[in-house]
Every structure is written in structure tokens, then in C-alpha cells.
Design an enzyme around this catalytic site. Sequence first.
Site, PDB file in Angstrom:
ATOM      1  N   ALA A  68       1.030  -1.026  -0.026  1.00  0.00           N
ATOM      2  CA  ALA A  68       0.224  -0.156   0.528  1.00  0.00           C
ATOM      3  C   ALA A  68       0.750   1.392   0.012  1.00  0.00           C
ATOM      4  CB  ALA A  68      -0.847  -0.163   1.594  1.00  0.00           C
ATOM      5  N   GLY A 124      -0.044  -4.960   0.521  1.00  0.00           N
ATOM      6  CA  GLY A 124      -0.506  -5.693  -0.258  1.00  0.00           C
ATOM      7  C   GLY A 124      -0.499  -5.267  -1.735  1.00  0.00           C
ATOM      8  N   GLU A 153      -0.708  -9.793  -1.297  1.00  0.00           N
ATOM      9  CA  GLU A 153      -2.106  -9.529  -1.592  1.00  0.00           C
ATOM     10  C   GLU A 153      -2.627  -9.743  -2.715  1.00  0.00           C
ATOM     11  OE1 GLU A 153      -2.637  -6.462   1.448  1.00  0.00           O
ATOM     12  OE2 GLU A 153      -3.420  -8.593   3.574  1.00  0.00           O
ATOM     13  N   GLU A 203       3.275  -5.218   7.052  1.00  0.00           N
ATOM     14  CA  GLU A 203       2.535  -4.729   8.018  1.00  0.00           C
ATOM     15  C   GLU A 203       3.016  -4.909   9.533  1.00  0.00           C
ATOM     16  OE1 GLU A 203       1.700  -7.166   5.624  1.00  0.00           O
ATOM     17  OE2 GLU A 203      -0.001  -5.648   4.852  1.00  0.00           O
TER      18      GLU A 203
HETATM   19  N1  COA Z   1       4.712   3.013   0.235  1.00  0.00           N
HETATM   20  C1  COA Z   1       5.075   4.543  -0.809  1.00  0.00           C
HETATM   21  N2  COA Z   1       6.173   4.699  -1.316  1.00  0.00           N
HETATM   22  C2  COA Z   1       6.603   3.531  -1.564  1.00  0.00           C
HETATM   23  C3  COA Z   1       6.452   2.320  -0.895  1.00  0.00           C
HETATM   24  C4  COA Z   1       5.121   2.199  -0.055  1.00  0.00           C
HETATM   25  N3  COA Z   1       5.354   0.973   0.386  1.00  0.00           N
HETATM   26  N4  COA Z   1       7.720   1.585  -1.273  1.00  0.00           N
HETATM   27  C5  COA Z   1       8.744   2.287  -1.449  1.00  0.00           C
HETATM   28  N5  COA Z   1       8.293   3.231  -1.614  1.00  0.00           N
HETATM   29  C6  COA Z   1       9.166   4.642  -2.301  1.00  0.00           C
HETATM   30  C7  COA Z   1      10.163   4.551  -1.473  1.00  0.00           C
HETATM   31  O1  COA Z   1      10.028   6.044  -0.401  1.00  0.00           O
HETATM   32  C8  COA Z   1      11.024   5.595  -2.024  1.00  0.00           C
HETATM   33  O2  COA Z   1      10.813   6.866  -2.768  1.00  0.00           O
HETATM   34  P1  COA Z   1      11.504   8.151  -2.237  1.00  0.00           P
HETATM   35  O3  COA Z   1      12.333   8.033  -3.256  1.00  0.00           O
HETATM   36  O4  COA Z   1      10.348   9.172  -2.726  1.00  0.00           O
HETATM   37  O5  COA Z   1      11.770   8.467  -0.949  1.00  0.00           O
HETATM   38  C9  COA Z   1      11.120   5.115  -3.590  1.00  0.00           C
HETATM   39  O6  COA Z   1       9.584   4.205  -3.376  1.00  0.00           O
HETATM   40  C10 COA Z   1      11.892   3.857  -3.458  1.00  0.00           C
HETATM   41  O7  COA Z   1      12.462   3.299  -2.483  1.00  0.00           O
HETATM   42  P2  COA Z   1      13.227   3.403  -1.623  1.00  0.00           P
HETATM   43  O8  COA Z   1      12.857   2.773  -0.020  1.00  0.00           O
HETATM   44  O9  COA Z   1      13.791   4.213  -1.674  1.00  0.00           O
HETATM   45  O10 COA Z   1      14.190   1.503  -2.146  1.00  0.00           O
HETATM   46  P3  COA Z   1      15.089   1.045  -1.644  1.00  0.00           P
HETATM   47  O11 COA Z   1      15.360  -0.390  -2.382  1.00  0.00           O
HETATM   48  O12 COA Z   1      15.744   1.254  -0.878  1.00  0.00           O
HETATM   49  O13 COA Z   1      14.265  -0.222  -0.335  1.00  0.00           O
HETATM   50  C11 COA Z   1      12.249  -1.363  -0.436  1.00  0.00           C
HETATM   51  C12 COA Z   1      13.047  -1.144  -1.422  1.00  0.00           C
HETATM   52  C13 COA Z   1      10.865  -2.349  -0.355  1.00  0.00           C
HETATM   53  C14 COA Z   1      12.444  -2.575   0.944  1.00  0.00           C
HETATM   54  C15 COA Z   1      11.646  -0.165   0.601  1.00  0.00           C
HETATM   55  O14 COA Z   1      10.798   0.639  -0.293  1.00  0.00           O
HETATM   56  C16 COA Z   1       9.904  -0.713   1.590  1.00  0.00           C
HETATM   57  O15 COA Z   1      10.817  -1.030   2.723  1.00  0.00           O
HETATM   58  N6  COA Z   1       9.241   0.160   0.781  1.00  0.00           N
HETATM   59  C17 COA Z   1       8.472  -0.558   1.766  1.00  0.00           C
HETATM   60  C18 COA Z   1       7.381  -1.367   1.835  1.00  0.00           C
HETATM   61  C19 COA Z   1       5.953  -1.999   2.906  1.00  0.00           C
HETATM   62  O16 COA Z   1       6.199  -1.643   3.763  1.00  0.00           O
HETATM   63  N7  COA Z   1       5.002  -2.509   2.370  1.00  0.00           N
HETATM   64  C20 COA Z   1       3.896  -2.569   3.136  1.00  0.00           C
HETATM   65  C21 COA Z   1       3.186  -1.786   3.673  1.00  0.00           C
HETATM   66  S1  COA Z   1       1.662  -1.864   4.559  1.00  0.00           S
END
Ligand code: COA
Length: 260
Positions: A67, A111, A114, A134
Amino acid sequence: MSNYETITVEKRDKVAFLTINRPDKLNSLSSKVHEEGVAALDDLRRDENVRVVVITGTGEKSFVAGADISEFNDKTPVTQRNTFYEKTLFNSIDVFPKPVIAMINGFCLGGGCELALACDIRVASENARFSQPEINLGIMPGGGGTQRLTRLIGEGRAMEMILTGDMIDAATAHKFGLVNHVHPLAELAEKTLELANKIAEKAPVALQLCKEAVKFASRSNLDEGLRREVDLFAICFSTEDKQEGVSAFLEKRKPDFKGK
Ligand code: COA
């Protein structure tokens, strides 16, 4: 091609690709993605030329990273609880009558996992990573994760993924039965299209009834399921496609199913 902001829709013969297109946000699911995805699915449902839908994400890094967390601050318990009644991508895929394949080309988180679970078949690239993270945000899966993941891979495995939030790799996801196939990223689209095309050649009404019957298996007891199956089986006998399938077999030719 389509005029959406956050997704693209591309039709290749009988297969439609619905691609979530926010690569700078790792294709995370904003409310706009849900809104546009639901509208696109509604069009694809009505389009008789489309027999199978493939859902994927833009780029080579992420399928869907969950999400859109940036929208979480505006959410209240009431708005979140009401997603059950709303047309989300999860709900729309769940009731979508044609086969839907998730083509998982990278991060498949929260998500995103999911979303893949709501699809009928999951095909992943070797670089794909899966988690229900989550718990790390102090919340829990709310798009079907606790229910569909548990039914698909079993309670112990689902419990560990959901309680730890840890990522698993594509080989582990394959071993768990979370994905049907794993391919090198360079071959993912070709192999997925091959599978989609194979399904797209089958009789559309029978495909729809098969889907309904298989999905009912995890939502009913055996007696109810067997009853539903035989009723759906009987409906097949009212279709022109059943006649075409049987005639083609007896005439030793390839059937040409029309969805009637
Ligand atoms: N929602 C909103 N933005 C997200 C996102 C999410 N679920 N996942 C990644 N992004 C955004 C980051 O904020 C970043 O944006 P920015 O460049 O404006 O700062 C961009 O996508 C790239 O992500 P980044 O974190 O820099 O990449 P990474 O390779 O370092 O890490 C992940 C990748 C997937 C490990 C990390 O992005 C992450 O943990 N994301 C969240 C996953 C999550 O918890 N999802 C469940 C939500 S309920």
C-alpha cells in the site's frame, strides 16, 4: 493503450496486460491505483476479445511494494474498515470472471503480495521477493493476506511471514506454493504470455465456471463444493463451446471456442 495516470493497459491478442505504473514509488498501491485498476478491470471484463488478464508492475525492481504508506496518515479506523465494502483491486480481482495471472517482477510486499494472492496464478522472476511487512509498521495485513496466504501456503508458514515481516526469495516462495513458476527476469514476460495464451485458447464460459468452482473449494465444505461443482458442470452442457469442443475432438481438429 489507455489514458490512465497510474496504470497502463495493453492488449496482445486475447491477453490484456494491466501494469501498475508508479516505478518511482515501487508501484505501491495508492487510492488512485485502486480506482483506475478497478475501472480498467471493469472494461476488460466486458471486452469479449480479452480472455486472460496479466497483472504486473513497471520496471525490473518491483511488482508492487505494498500500500502507499504516504496515504496512511489520512486514514481513520472507519475509512480502513470500509475498504471491505469498497471496490478495491483485491475485491475486483476476487470476483473477476476471467483468469488473472500475477506476473511478479520484483518486490511483492504487503498489499502487493495480497494483490498477487487475489490472482488465480502467480508467476515470478528469480529476483522477486515476498513479504507481509505490515507488522513492521505496527499494523497487520488488511487486503486478504491473513486469509488467502494461510489457505495457499498453510498456517505455520503464513504465520511466520506475517509475524516476522521477513522477506522470502522466489525459490522459497516456489517451495511454499506461493508461486506456480519462477523464471529468469529476462524470460518472465515471454513465459507468462505463453501460459496466458494457452489458457486464452480454452472455452471462456468453461474457464469462468472452473474458476468459480475452484475458488469455492476454500470457501465451502466438501459436500457444498461437490454440489456446486456438479451444477456448474451441468451449465457447461448448455454452451455452444461444449458442442464445439466435443465435435472438434471427434473430427480431429482444433476447437474454435466463441464464449457462447
Ligand atoms: N509506499 C509509498 N512509497 C513507497 C513504498 C510504499 N509502500 N515503497 C517504496 N516507496 C517509495 C520510497 O519511499 C521511495 O520514494 P522516494 O524516492 O520519494 O524516497 C521509493 O519508493 C524507492 O524506495 P526505496 O525505499 O528508496 O527503495 P529501496 O530499494 O531502498 O528499498 C524496499 C526497497 C521495498 C525494501 C523499501 O522501499 C520498503 O521497505 N518499502 C515499504 C514496503 C512495505 O512496508 N510495504 C507494506 C506497506 S503496508
